[in-house]
Write a protein that holds these residues in place. Structure first.
Motif, mmCIF file in Angstrom:
data_model
loop_
_atom_site.group_PDB
_atom_site.id
_atom_site.type_symbol
_atom_site.label_atom_id
_atom_site.label_comp_id
_atom_site.label_asym_id
_atom_site.label_seq_id
_atom_site.Cartn_x
_atom_site.Cartn_y
_atom_site.Cartn_z
ATOM 1 N N SER A 362 54.153 63.192 39.222
ATOM 2 C CA SER A 362 54.126 61.802 39.966
ATOM 3 C C SER A 362 52.889 61.264 40.244
ATOM 4 C CB SER A 362 55.300 61.481 40.975
ATOM 5 O OG SER A 362 56.457 62.393 40.590
ATOM 6 N N LEU A 365 50.834 60.686 37.338
ATOM 7 C CA LEU A 365 51.344 59.464 36.442
ATOM 8 C C LEU A 365 50.762 58.185 36.990
ATOM 9 C CD1 LEU A 365 53.214 58.661 34.381
ATOM 10 C CD2 LEU A 365 54.998 58.191 35.983
ATOM 11 N N TYR A 369 48.201 55.974 35.204
ATOM 12 C CA TYR A 369 49.098 54.937 34.495
ATOM 13 C C TYR A 369 48.436 53.678 34.380
ATOM 14 C CZ TYR A 369 53.499 52.946 32.621
ATOM 15 O OH TYR A 369 54.471 52.528 32.144
ATOM 16 N N PHE A 377 49.112 48.159 26.490
ATOM 17 C CA PHE A 377 49.561 46.827 26.728
ATOM 18 C C PHE A 377 48.296 45.774 26.920
ATOM 19 C CE2 PHE A 377 53.037 49.600 28.114
ATOM 20 C CZ PHE A 377 54.288 48.982 27.564
ATOM 21 N N SER A 382 47.750 47.536 39.015
ATOM 22 C CA SER A 382 47.288 48.426 40.066
ATOM 23 C C SER A 382 48.359 49.239 40.661
ATOM 24 C CB SER A 382 46.758 47.564 41.325
ATOM 25 O OG SER A 382 45.843 46.563 40.810
ATOM 26 N N TYR A 387 53.352 52.326 46.175
ATOM 27 C CA TYR A 387 54.259 53.226 45.037
ATOM 28 C C TYR A 387 54.158 54.460 45.421
ATOM 29 C CZ TYR A 387 54.858 55.536 40.605
ATOM 30 O OH TYR A 387 55.098 56.605 39.846
ATOM 31 N N PRO B 106 53.130 47.973 41.803
ATOM 32 C CA PRO B 106 53.319 47.461 40.548
ATOM 33 C C PRO B 106 54.821 46.644 40.354
ATOM 34 C CG PRO B 106 53.065 49.596 40.386
ATOM 35 C CD PRO B 106 52.981 49.319 41.947
ATOM 36 N N LYS B 110 58.392 45.486 31.443
ATOM 37 C CA LYS B 110 58.381 46.504 30.497
ATOM 38 C C LYS B 110 57.126 47.514 30.442
ATOM 39 C CE LYS B 110 56.719 44.102 26.167
ATOM 40 N NZ LYS B 110 55.922 42.841 26.765
ATOM 41 N N SER B 111 55.994 46.891 30.958
ATOM 42 C CA SER B 111 54.740 48.026 30.839
ATOM 43 C C SER B 111 54.952 48.916 32.043
ATOM 44 C CB SER B 111 53.756 47.002 31.215
ATOM 45 O OG SER B 111 53.266 46.516 32.307
ATOM 46 N N THR B 112 55.686 48.724 32.894
ATOM 47 C CA THR B 112 55.860 49.667 33.990
ATOM 48 C C THR B 112 57.272 50.648 34.130
ATOM 49 O OG1 THR B 112 56.654 48.036 35.508
ATOM 50 C CG2 THR B 112 54.277 48.561 35.499
ATOM 51 N N TYR B 113 58.135 50.242 33.129
ATOM 52 C CA TYR B 113 59.424 51.294 33.072
ATOM 53 C C TYR B 113 58.954 52.618 33.479
ATOM 54 C CZ TYR B 113 62.171 47.220 31.686
ATOM 55 O OH TYR B 113 62.978 45.954 31.820
ATOM 56 N N LEU B 114 58.144 53.238 32.500
ATOM 57 C CA LEU B 114 57.805 54.315 32.602
ATOM 58 C C LEU B 114 57.057 55.109 34.023
ATOM 59 C CD1 LEU B 114 56.202 55.462 28.986
ATOM 60 C CD2 LEU B 114 58.369 56.023 30.154
ATOM 61 N N LEU B 115 56.389 54.107 34.421
ATOM 62 C CA LEU B 115 55.848 54.460 35.764
ATOM 63 C C LEU B 115 56.839 54.663 36.852
ATOM 64 C CD1 LEU B 115 53.337 54.444 37.627
ATOM 65 C CD2 LEU B 115 53.561 52.221 38.050
ATOM 66 N N TRP B 116 57.943 53.593 36.806
ATOM 67 C CA TRP B 116 58.801 53.886 37.727
ATOM 68 C C TRP B 116 60.192 54.910 37.623
ATOM 69 C CZ3 TRP B 116 58.309 52.191 42.613
ATOM 70 C CH2 TRP B 116 57.260 51.335 42.986
ATOM 71 N N LEU B 118 59.918 57.412 35.039
ATOM 72 C CA LEU B 118 59.409 58.887 34.848
ATOM 73 C C LEU B 118 59.676 59.869 36.149
ATOM 74 C CD1 LEU B 118 56.650 59.186 32.499
ATOM 75 C CD2 LEU B 118 58.905 60.076 32.075
ATOM 76 N N PRO B 119 59.342 59.130 37.246
ATOM 77 C CA PRO B 119 59.488 60.442 38.243
ATOM 78 C C PRO B 119 61.272 60.780 38.555
ATOM 79 C CG PRO B 119 58.096 58.665 38.957
ATOM 80 C CD PRO B 119 58.592 58.141 37.679
#
Lengths: 633, 140, 179
Positions: A362, A365, A369, A377, A382, A387, B106, B110-116, B118-119
């Motif tokens: 995590s 990531l 990211y 994209f 940021s 987060y 963030p 759609k650009s941050t789906y994976l960021l949120w 994936l964990p």
């Protein structure tokens, strides 16, 4: 002259690293020790010469060397002239190489008549790493490059780096990273062995991992101390990419230590440990790449230079593909006996490993990211503190709960009810500690309650184990080193929680004789004066701190100007005791309007540092115990 | 003159970044004059400014930064809070001009789906591995 | 299952390393933030002219020609460096250039323009930086290209140099072709 010496030594060291690789591949196994002795000692000698040549140049301020000219100044105090050697990219690479060749020497010292092939293979892999970094330094970041023009003075040193914690932070951190390189080489060597040459490689790996992990812990802690004292934001951890780069190998290293214990005691998870050792070091190198290449923008970024980035990335890619492919090909020889009960010590260690991996993934990531978004994209985002706090912190909770009871559990199979019965005293103690803290600090929040309960849980468990082992002489199946390290984690959680949930802040404009109250302290702005230091001038405020009319301390924050570099810095003034820090920063201002003053009451901060030191000591105690195992082996 | 130029060149090459942080260090961040009188509004404003990235100083919130743009943005946020604008409206106002980059936390799109997500996926995989292990161990 | 366990780390590793290689090899400034206003209508705002006693209203007072919007200030050194390129651009008959004087002193600006020459069709004032925020400005100087439909087509942060001048000219020609 000295520069020439250093440069030549660096070149010769590269040749010797290449020779070490060649010897490992070609020479007959019965003669190999003699040859290796020659190259390993030679490598160590030449890197030492090279390193001390640079140090000498810094001390005598030889400004014909670009590295000295850019990073030093005649007026700099001697201590910082020395630490300035590794306070810049080129010099720090040289230090990295020095530490590598020291570890290389320690690996050589492992030779005995039973492990000739194994150790020669470790040295072969270590030679590849040494050679890669030596060539990187020699070709793209040579610290002995000359300047064409003649200068009588250097450009000076960045005063924000002029700090004792930061001066020793890189060497300790590198001991950590480089220690993992040894684990990496051992893992590869184990994979390279033929079936008839099998050896208990995990016994060799464990002390290196413990060393590396302990030093990494203290190295990271020193970086945090620096941020806390020097940056003046009242915080100590910012989830900055540079911090993440060191935190990720730490997480994997934690997993590695624990799974090594399982492997030692239960002969399981062997291939998993091999992979983990590879990944830990790869992540250390990727972290170095992220920090040094300027690919990310970060508050700590070193000079941007694409050619360096490409070199170190290519090297990382080669190491990665080589090691992961080797693992993929040979792993099947090791995959056996991986199943066991969850309610057992190895079960809890499995849980620890899984959580550490999730945490590390995590953090990784979050760190890269933004780069992925940029590529796929064409946009920028940021990923900041909020987060990490919302993702990473909750995942830690189960690991910490299990950590309390795991050490007293039995291998193979344990009974849940028996464990619960054994946990009654720690639970009662946790309850009382938690109540005490909330009675004292009187402020409630969910995060605070969770943090304090977890911290008290670990502290009460470890204290009870220690008490049982040391005073009641109860023969137990857990080691003192481990228990102390766990205690350190508990203390660290306590400090981290206290300083974040109970922090109080006052930002006001004050004139002389103005008074402000924070928590139970009355702070009076008594005077302000100009002072001058060895290479700076400053205005220094004097604040009298009293509590119930009793004198506590005088806080003396400064605003400094370093005329040589025209850099302003602010020196925080801190008064520390076991229950809190008073943290005072002097902002801009003048005698008519008053000065902006930022005042913090940060509870329990010192426990973060004491906790880290405790972890460090616990780790080192375990090393000494495990080194004996190798000797007896 | 030539020497000066060279020194300057070195400076911009190697120190510019650090100088930037340092200057932002010198006078610290939010100033007492900026605070709103209304305590609730001030708490909200503080919470918002701590989540807004200072665009010129990297990895710092505008609350921590003294860059002039950070100060302008702080004043803007506070005036919007005073007008009674909600947190979401203020974030929308800022991202419409500076993009998602300005938010330290963030937003989900759609650009941050994976960021949120994936964990969460990592967590599920972890639970699956534990499940697998414990079942197999019962068989043994 | 077993194959996955072995190959997944390698695949992830190769994927990540390729992203890094790509980012290192392309021409990229890590500190640049792309504008979100591209292809959007120009922001609405009202302000004063620098030397006329009139009010400038956006978007009404934008003409139907391609317009260059340049944020500048006398206190900003790079603005002085890029001035000659702005002058060069002002020789193009088909475009207008609006200068937005960012957080500056009127008298100083007039003196500055007298000294260096005034390439702007209009100079308007952004006294407290609010217009800058409307345009998403974060570093002075910044230059925008607005098409005849009053939509923003291009943004550059930092001083204009030879290379950027070429890019701007290409962009203007492209916009003209699409009109």
């Amino acid at each position: 002259m000295v520069a020439f010496l250093g440069n030549t030594a660096l070149l010769l060291a590269s040749c010797l690293a290449a020779a070490q690789l060649f010897i490992s591949l070609k020479i007959d196994k019965y003669k190999i020790i003699k040859y290796h002795k020659f190259v390993v000692l030679g490598l160590l000698l030449f890197t030492l010469i090279s390193f001390f040549s640079l140090m000498y140049s810094h001390i005598v301020s030889d400004f014909s060397i670009k590295n000295v000219f850019e990073n030093s100044h005649t007026t700099k105090p001697l201590f910082y002239k020395i630490s300035g050697v590794w306070g810049n990219h080129e010099g720090s690479m040289l230090l990295w190489i020095l530490v590598l060749s020291i570890f290389n020497y320690f690996i050589y010292k492992l030779y005995n008549k039973n492990n000739l092939i194994f150790v020669s293979k470790i040295l072969q892999n270590q030679a590849i790493i040494c050679l890669g970094f030596l060539l990187f330094t020699y070709l793209t970041s040579n610290p002995f490059d000359k300047t064409v023009a003649k200068f009588s003075n250097g450009l000076g040193f960045n005063p924000i780096l002029q700090d004792p914690a930061l001066a020793i932070h890189p060497p300790l951190l590198y001991l950590g990273y480089v220690g993992f390189s040894a684990a990496f080489s051992i893992s590869l060597a184990a994979l390279q062995l033929q079936d008839n040459e099998k050896i208990n490689w995990n016994i060799y790996m464990k002390p290196f991992v413990l060393y590396a992990w302990s030093f990494l812990t203290i190295g990271i802690a020193l970086g945090s101390i620096w941020a806390y004292y020097e940056l003046g934001w009242g915080g100590w951890w910012f989830w900055d990419p540079v911090e993440n780069a060191s935190f990720m190998p730490w997480l994997l290293g934690t997993a590695l230590i624990h799974s090594l214990i399982t492997l030692e005691k239960r002969k399981s998870l062997e291939s998993w440990v091999l992979l983990l050792a590879i990944l830990t070091f790869l992540l250390s190198v990727i972290g170095t790449f992220l920090v040094r290449s300027g690919i990310l923008t970060s508050v700590h970024t070193f000079a941007l230079d694409p050619s360096r980035g490409i070199y170190i990335l290519s090297f990382t890619a080669l190491l990665g593909i080589y090691s992961l492919a080797l693992f993929g090909l040979k792993e099947k020889n090791y995959n056996k006996n991986n199943f066991f009960s969850l309610t057992s010590k190895e079960g809890t260690i499995l849980l620890n490993n899984i959580i550490m991996i999730i945490l590390c993934a995590s953090v990784f990531l979050g760190t890269i990211y933004p780069l992925a978004v940029e590529v796929f994209f064409k946009n920028k985002i940021s990923v900041g503190e909020p987060y990490y706090n919302s993702i990473v912190l909750p995942i830690m909770i189960p690991a910490i709960i299990v950590m309390g009871i795991a050490p007293i559990m039995y291998w193979k199979k344990d009974n849940i009810f028996k464990i619960l019965k054994k946990s009654i005293y720690p639970i009662i103690l946790t309850f009382f500690i938690t109540i005490t803290f909330f009675y004292i600090y009187e402020k409630y929040s969910l995060a605070g309650i969770i943090g304090i309960i977890l911290a008290s849980w670990i502290i009460s468990n470890t204290l009870i184990y220690l008490f049982a082992k040391i005073f009641l002489k109860i023969n137990t199946n857990y080691s003192i080193g481990m228990t102390i390290a766990h205690l350190g984690i508990g203390l660290l959680i306590l400090g981290a929680t206290g300083s974040s949930v109970w922090q109080e802040e006052k930002i006001i404009r004050m004139n002389i004789n103005d008074e402000i109250k924070i928590n139970k302290y009355n702070v009076t702005f008594s005077k302000i004066k100009e002072i001058s230091g060895q290479n700076y001038i400053a205005i220094q405020g004097n604040f009298l701190v009293q509590s119930d009319g009793k004198f506590i301390t005088n806080l003396k924050p400064e605003n400094r100007l370093y005329p040589i570099t025209q850099i302003f810095t602010s020196e925080v003034s801190i008064h520390t005791n076991l229950s809190r820090d008073l943290y005072l920063v002097l902002g801009e201002g003048n005698s008519d309007d008053g000065w902006v003053v930022r005042l913090y009451h940060n509870p329990l901060v010192i426990w973060i540092w004491l906790g880290s030191i405790t972890i460090f000591i616990g780790g080192l105690l375990s090393v000494t115990k495990n080194k004996k195992t190798i000797k007896n082996y | 003159m030539k020497l000066k130029k060279m020194i300057k060149k070195y400076f911009t090459l190697f120190f510019s970044f650090i100088i930037l942080i340092l200057l932002s260090n010198y006078t610290y961040s939010v100033e007492p004059e900026e605070f709103l009188k209304n305590k609730e509004q001030e708490t909200l404003a503080r919470e918002i400014t701590k989540n807004i990235r200072c665009l010129v100083c990297q990895n710092q919130s505008i609350d921590d930064s003294d860059a002039t743009l950070a100060k302008d943005l702080r004043i803007l946020v506070r005036s919007k809070v005073k007008e009674g604008k909600s947190k979401k409206e203020i974030y929308n106002f800022l991202t419409a001009r500076y993009g998602d980059f300005i938010l330290l936390n963030p937003p989900l799109n759609k650009s941050t789906y994976l960021l949120w997500f994936l964990p969460i996926a990592f967590l599920l995989i972890g639970i699956y591995v534990i499940y697998k292990f414990s079942r197999l161990s019962k068989k043994l | 299952m077993k194959i996955n366990f072995i190959t997944i780390p390698s695949l992830i590793f190769i994927f990540i390393v390729s992203i890094f290689f790509y980012l290192l090899l392309i021409d990229r400034d890590p500190s640049e933030i792309p504008s979100v206003l591209i292809d959007k209508k120009i922001p609405e705002f009202k302000t004063n002219y620098l030397s006329k006693n009139e009010i400038f209203i956006s978007p009404e007072n934008f003409s139907n020609r391609i317009t260059l919007v340049n944020f500048f200030a006398t206190w900003c050194k790079p603005c002085r460096d890029e001035h000659k390129y702005i002058k060069e651009l002002s020789k193009k008959m088909e475009i207008e250039i609006i200068g937005i004087n960012y957080k500056d002193d009127a008298k100083k600006t007039i003196k500055w323009l007298n000294e260096l020459g005034n390439p702007y069709s209009d100079v308007i004032v952004d006294k407290n930086g609010k217009i800058g925020i409307e345009w998403g400005v974060y570093g002075i100087p910044e230059t925008f290209i607005v098409d005849s439909n009053k939509k923003i087509q291009f943004r550059h942060v930092g001083p204009i140099n030879k290379k950027i001048l070429k890019n701007i000219n290409l962009k203007i020609n492209e916009i003209k072709k699409n009109d």
